[in-house]
Scaffold this motif. Structure first.
Motif, PDB file in Angstrom:
ATOM      1  N   ALA A 210       0.832  -1.211   0.000  1.00 41.52           N
ATOM      2  CA  ALA A 210       0.000   0.000   0.000  1.00 41.52           C
ATOM      3  C   ALA A 210       0.866   1.260   0.000  1.00 41.52           C
ATOM      4  CB  ALA A 210      -0.927   0.004   1.207  1.00 41.52           C
ATOM      5  N   ARG A 211       0.353   2.280  -0.697  1.00 44.82           N
ATOM      6  CA  ARG A 211       1.027   3.578  -0.754  1.00 44.82           C
ATOM      7  C   ARG A 211       1.284   4.122   0.656  1.00 44.82           C
ATOM      8  NH1 ARG A 211      -2.295   8.665  -3.262  1.00 44.82           N
ATOM      9  NH2 ARG A 211      -0.855  10.313  -2.674  1.00 44.82           N
ATOM     10  N   GLU A 212       0.297   3.948   1.559  1.00 45.93           N
ATOM     11  CA  GLU A 212       0.439   4.438   2.936  1.00 45.93           C
ATOM     12  C   GLU A 212       1.650   3.795   3.629  1.00 45.93           C
ATOM     13  OE1 GLU A 212      -2.198   3.182   1.445  1.00 45.93           O
ATOM     14  OE2 GLU A 212      -4.047   4.208   1.984  1.00 45.93           O
ATOM     15  N   GLU A 213       1.898   2.513   3.329  1.00 42.39           N
ATOM     16  CA  GLU A 213       3.035   1.816   3.954  1.00 42.39           C
ATOM     17  C   GLU A 213       4.357   2.377   3.434  1.00 42.39           C
ATOM     18  OE1 GLU A 213       2.554  -2.670   4.495  1.00 42.39           O
ATOM     19  OE2 GLU A 213       1.270  -2.272   2.767  1.00 42.39           O
ATOM     20  N   LEU A 214       4.400   2.720   2.145  1.00 39.51           N
ATOM     21  CA  LEU A 214       5.621   3.300   1.566  1.00 39.51           C
ATOM     22  C   LEU A 214       5.907   4.649   2.219  1.00 39.51           C
ATOM     23  CD1 LEU A 214       4.915   2.632  -2.241  1.00 39.51           C
ATOM     24  CD2 LEU A 214       6.429   1.331  -0.727  1.00 39.51           C
ATOM     25  N   GLU A 215       4.835   5.436   2.379  1.00 37.11           N
ATOM     26  CA  GLU A 215       4.996   6.772   2.965  1.00 37.11           C
ATOM     27  C   GLU A 215       5.491   6.669   4.406  1.00 37.11           C
ATOM     28  OE1 GLU A 215       1.090   8.400   2.116  1.00 37.11           O
ATOM     29  OE2 GLU A 215       1.865   9.357   0.298  1.00 37.11           O
ATOM     30  N   ALA A 216       5.003   5.663   5.134  1.00 33.87           N
ATOM     31  CA  ALA A 216       5.421   5.495   6.531  1.00 33.87           C
ATOM     32  C   ALA A 216       6.920   5.194   6.597  1.00 33.87           C
ATOM     33  CB  ALA A 216       4.611   4.388   7.193  1.00 33.87           C
ATOM     34  N   VAL A 217       7.416   4.373   5.693  1.00 33.19           N
ATOM     35  CA  VAL A 217       8.835   4.013   5.724  1.00 33.19           C
ATOM     36  C   VAL A 217       9.714   5.164   5.229  1.00 33.19           C
ATOM     37  CG1 VAL A 217      10.590   2.483   4.730  1.00 33.19           C
ATOM     38  CG2 VAL A 217       8.435   1.530   5.570  1.00 33.19           C
ATOM     39  N   LEU A 218       9.273   5.840   4.167  1.00 35.83           N
ATOM     40  CA  LEU A 218      10.101   6.917   3.600  1.00 35.83           C
ATOM     41  C   LEU A 218       9.968   8.220   4.400  1.00 35.83           C
ATOM     42  CD1 LEU A 218       9.557   6.369  -0.237  1.00 35.83           C
ATOM     43  CD2 LEU A 218      11.541   5.725   1.149  1.00 35.83           C
ATOM     44  N   GLY A 219       8.902   8.315   5.192  1.00 34.21           N
ATOM     45  CA  GLY A 219       8.681   9.531   5.974  1.00 34.21           C
ATOM     46  C   GLY A 219       8.379  10.734   5.100  1.00 34.21           C
ATOM     47  N   ARG A 220       7.792  10.503   3.931  1.00 32.06           N
ATOM     48  CA  ARG A 220       7.391  11.610   3.051  1.00 32.06           C
ATOM     49  C   ARG A 220       6.280  11.123   2.134  1.00 32.06           C
ATOM     50  NH1 ARG A 220      12.240  12.796  -1.135  1.00 32.06           N
ATOM     51  NH2 ARG A 220      10.581  14.089  -2.016  1.00 32.06           N
ATOM     52  N   PRO A 221       5.544  12.065   1.556  1.00 31.04           N
ATOM     53  CA  PRO A 221       4.440  11.639   0.689  1.00 31.04           C
ATOM     54  C   PRO A 221       4.964  10.959  -0.579  1.00 31.04           C
ATOM     55  CG  PRO A 221       4.325  14.013   1.149  1.00 31.04           C
ATOM     56  CD  PRO A 221       5.643  13.523   1.669  1.00 31.04           C
ATOM     57  N   VAL A 222       4.234   9.971  -1.050  1.00 31.92           N
ATOM     58  CA  VAL A 222       4.545   9.328  -2.325  1.00 31.92           C
ATOM     59  C   VAL A 222       3.348   9.598  -3.231  1.00 31.92           C
ATOM     60  CG1 VAL A 222       5.005   7.157  -3.512  1.00 31.92           C
ATOM     61  CG2 VAL A 222       5.914   7.520  -1.207  1.00 31.92           C
ATOM     62  N   ARG A 223       3.495  10.589  -4.111  1.00 30.41           N
ATOM     63  CA  ARG A 223       2.334  10.920  -4.929  1.00 30.41           C
ATOM     64  C   ARG A 223       2.338  10.107  -6.213  1.00 30.41           C
ATOM     65  NH1 ARG A 223       3.404  14.057  -9.237  1.00 30.41           N
ATOM     66  NH2 ARG A 223       5.399  15.146  -9.243  1.00 30.41           N
ATOM     67  N   PRO A 224       1.138   9.882  -6.741  1.00 25.65           N
ATOM     68  CA  PRO A 224       1.060   9.155  -8.002  1.00 25.65           C
ATOM     69  C   PRO A 224       1.687   9.973  -9.126  1.00 25.65           C
ATOM     70  CG  PRO A 224      -1.120   9.368  -6.973  1.00 25.65           C
ATOM     71  CD  PRO A 224      -0.188  10.254  -6.216  1.00 25.65           C
ATOM     72  N   GLY A 225       2.408   9.339 -10.020  1.00 27.86           N
ATOM     73  CA  GLY A 225       2.965  10.038 -11.172  1.00 27.86           C
ATOM     74  C   GLY A 225       1.828  10.563 -12.047  1.00 27.86           C
ATOM     75  N   ARG A 226       2.082  11.697 -12.715  1.00 26.98           N
ATOM     76  CA  ARG A 226       1.073  12.288 -13.599  1.00 26.98           C
ATOM     77  C   ARG A 226       1.647  12.437 -15.000  1.00 26.98           C
ATOM     78  NH1 ARG A 226       0.092  16.114  -9.017  1.00 26.98           N
ATOM     79  NH2 ARG A 226       1.934  17.208  -9.749  1.00 26.98           N
ATOM     80  N   GLY A 227       0.754  12.424 -15.984  1.00 27.65           N
ATOM     81  CA  GLY A 227       1.109  12.735 -17.370  1.00 27.65           C
ATOM     82  C   GLY A 227       2.473  12.253 -17.802  1.00 27.65           C
ATOM     83  N   GLU A 228       3.350  13.223 -18.043  1.00 28.15           N
ATOM     84  CA  GLU A 228       4.702  12.966 -18.526  1.00 28.15           C
ATOM     85  C   GLU A 228       5.451  11.982 -17.611  1.00 28.15           C
ATOM     86  OE1 GLU A 228       7.866  13.086 -20.831  1.00 28.15           O
ATOM     87  OE2 GLU A 228       5.762  13.399 -21.368  1.00 28.15           O
ATOM     88  N   GLU A 229       5.233  12.105 -16.311  1.00 30.62           N
ATOM     89  CA  GLU A 229       5.930  11.254 -15.346  1.00 30.62           C
ATOM     90  C   GLU A 229       5.541   9.787 -15.514  1.00 30.62           C
ATOM     91  OE1 GLU A 229       5.837  14.706 -11.909  1.00 30.62           O
ATOM     92  OE2 GLU A 229       4.332  13.141 -11.962  1.00 30.62           O
ATOM     93  N   VAL A 230       4.259   9.557 -15.724  1.00 32.43           N
ATOM     94  CA  VAL A 230       3.800   8.180 -15.877  1.00 32.43           C
ATOM     95  C   VAL A 230       4.180   7.658 -17.257  1.00 32.43           C
ATOM     96  CG1 VAL A 230       1.838   6.610 -15.767  1.00 32.43           C
ATOM     97  CG2 VAL A 230       1.965   8.541 -14.237  1.00 32.43           C
ATOM     98  N   ALA A 231       4.343   8.580 -18.189  1.00 27.46           N
ATOM     99  CA  ALA A 231       4.779   8.157 -19.522  1.00 27.46           C
ATOM    100  C   ALA A 231       6.138   7.469 -19.426  1.00 27.46           C
ATOM    101  CB  ALA A 231       4.838   9.344 -20.475  1.00 27.46           C
ATOM    102  N   ARG A 232       6.868   7.739 -18.323  1.00 30.82           N
ATOM    103  CA  ARG A 232       8.114   7.016 -18.072  1.00 30.82           C
ATOM    104  C   ARG A 232       7.842   5.553 -17.760  1.00 30.82           C
ATOM    105  NH1 ARG A 232      10.661  10.002 -13.320  1.00 30.82           N
ATOM    106  NH2 ARG A 232       9.630  11.957 -13.764  1.00 30.82           N
ATOM    107  N   SER A 233       6.600   5.231 -17.400  1.00 30.13           N
ATOM    108  CA  SER A 233       6.211   3.848 -17.157  1.00 30.13           C
ATOM    109  C   SER A 233       5.230   3.464 -18.262  1.00 30.13           C
ATOM    110  CB  SER A 233       5.541   3.722 -15.794  1.00 30.13           C
ATOM    111  OG  SER A 233       5.421   2.374 -15.449  1.00 30.13           O
ATOM    112  N   PRO A 234       5.782   3.169 -19.447  1.00 26.41           N
ATOM    113  CA  PRO A 234       4.923   3.106 -20.624  1.00 26.41           C
ATOM    114  C   PRO A 234       3.802   2.073 -20.497  1.00 26.41           C
ATOM    115  CG  PRO A 234       7.259   2.929 -21.195  1.00 26.41           C
ATOM    116  CD  PRO A 234       7.156   2.799 -19.716  1.00 26.41           C
TER     117      PRO A 234
END
Ligand code: AMP
Ligand code: MG
Length: 338
Positions: A210-234
């Motif tokens: 879960a995204r919430e679990e990632l944020e807890a470990v990294l101690g920062r928000p993990v936002r979903p990639g948008r547009g161009e950013e997700v295009a990096r994940s074709p």
């Protein structure tokens, strides 16, 4: 059917104990991978179609057999932490934190790629997606192979992912060399993909962690990639997970009326609900009474099953987009996209 099809041998199917896989089978599958053959095996998420990740010709066969668009890179699976250094040229601190907490497990890290990885594996990108799976069969086979293993889902591109060996055989049959059957996959949806190659961590695909679990470990928000950013994940651009039947995502209170409406039109209707609901006879109802883990685990199997039952429409109940619910809703929306 042409003669070549008739002559093509069926894949070798090795049945193994999912918790304590027999070493002869593990050795055989590992050797086949090392030699450049295609081996499908269970992971905790879905069945993977494995090939030697550093052999371009082996990985090329994955793309051909799946009908996968060549701009969609595959995830590289490793058996030991040291192997990350073989495929990634840099491992940031955030990656070490996430690996320590979630590996082996359903989390894929996108990292700067090492020159050892051929272009075809990463679709020419300067990054590589890496994961260490926790399924005892997957982990044992990758370790036995002794090489990084590229393994996207073992289905035809675009359709529902395979969560049982039968699904692999149904989709790919004799196009693969070996299928290791370790029973149904315990999570049922793909790994979470997080991009750690840039300035800020980005969620490229929600999944088993879960995204919430990632944020807890990294101690920062993990936002979903948008547009161009997700295009990096074709991969996220392409059609995905769709059965033949039309999938419609519906809120709980609307399910019953919607099912009745389609049935009145003479449609064959399948319904996936989170609790029991009254429906007319002839409607195929599957109730996920045991919560989100059950919904995730059975989703792709039910989509396939409803196709076999000849459903025209599948109404799937929407769930809250928290925890595993985010991955379930992602798969449902993509399955519903036409
Ligand atoms: P699959 O192997 O079919 O589960 O899909 C792998 C997912 O990971 C797809 O959405 C890919 O686009 C994504 N992916 C693989 N490699 C990379 C990469 N280097 N950068 C970003 N996304 C990637
Ligand atoms: Mg896939």
């Amino acid at each position: 059917m042409d003669r070549r099809d008739e002559e093509r041998p069926s894949p070798k199917v090795l049945k193994v104990d999912p918790l304590r896989p027999q070493w002869e089978a593990v050795e055989e599958a590992g050797r086949a991978l090392r030699e450049g053959l295609l081996v499908a095996f269970p992971t905790e998420t879905v069945y993977g179609l494995g090939a030697h990740a550093l052999k371009a010709e082996a990985v090329a066969r994955i793309f051909i057999v799946k009908g996968r668009p060549p701009d969609n890179p595959v995830i590289v699976h490793v058996g030991y932490l040291e192997d990350v250094k073989v495929v990634a040229r840099e491992v940031p601190k955030s990656a070490l934190l996430l690996m320590a907490r979630f590996w082996p497990g359903p989390l894929t890290l996108v990292l700067p790629r090492s020159p050892a990885v051929p272009d075809i594996t990463t679709a020419g990108l300067d990054t590589v997606a890496v994961r260490m799976p926790s399924h005892p069969v997957a982990l044992a086979i990758i370790r036995a192979a002794g090489v990084p293993v590229a393994a996207p889902s073992a289905n035809r591109s675009g359709g529902p992912s395979p969560t049982r060996a039968e699904h692999v055989l149904e989709d790919l049959g004799s196009d693969v060399d070996m299928v290791v059957d370790g029973g149904p996959c315990p999570i049922g949806v793909e790994s979470t993909v997080i991009d750690l190659a840039g300035e800020e961590p980005l969620l490229l695909r929600p999944g088993g962690v879960a995204r919430e679990e990632l944020e807890a470990v990294l101690g920062r928000p993990v936002r979903p990639g948008r547009g161009e950013e997700v295009a990096r994940s074709p991969g996220t651009r392409h059609r995905h997970y769709a059965p033949r039947a039309q999938v419609i995502v519906v809120s709980g209170p609307e399910l019953e009326a919607m099912a009745r409406r389609f049935m009145a039109q003479g449609k064959r209707v399948g319904v996936i609900a989170t609790g029991p609901i009254p429906l007319p006879a002839g409607c195929h109802l599957r109730v996920m009474a045991n919560g989100l883990p059950q919904y995730a685990r059975e989703l792709f199997h039910i989509l396939r099953e409803m196709d076999h039952l000849g459903c025209d429409v599948i109404l799937a109940e929407a769930v809250e987009e928290r925890g595993l619910g985010l991955a379930i809703m992602d798969r449902l929306r993509r399955a519903a996209a036409r």
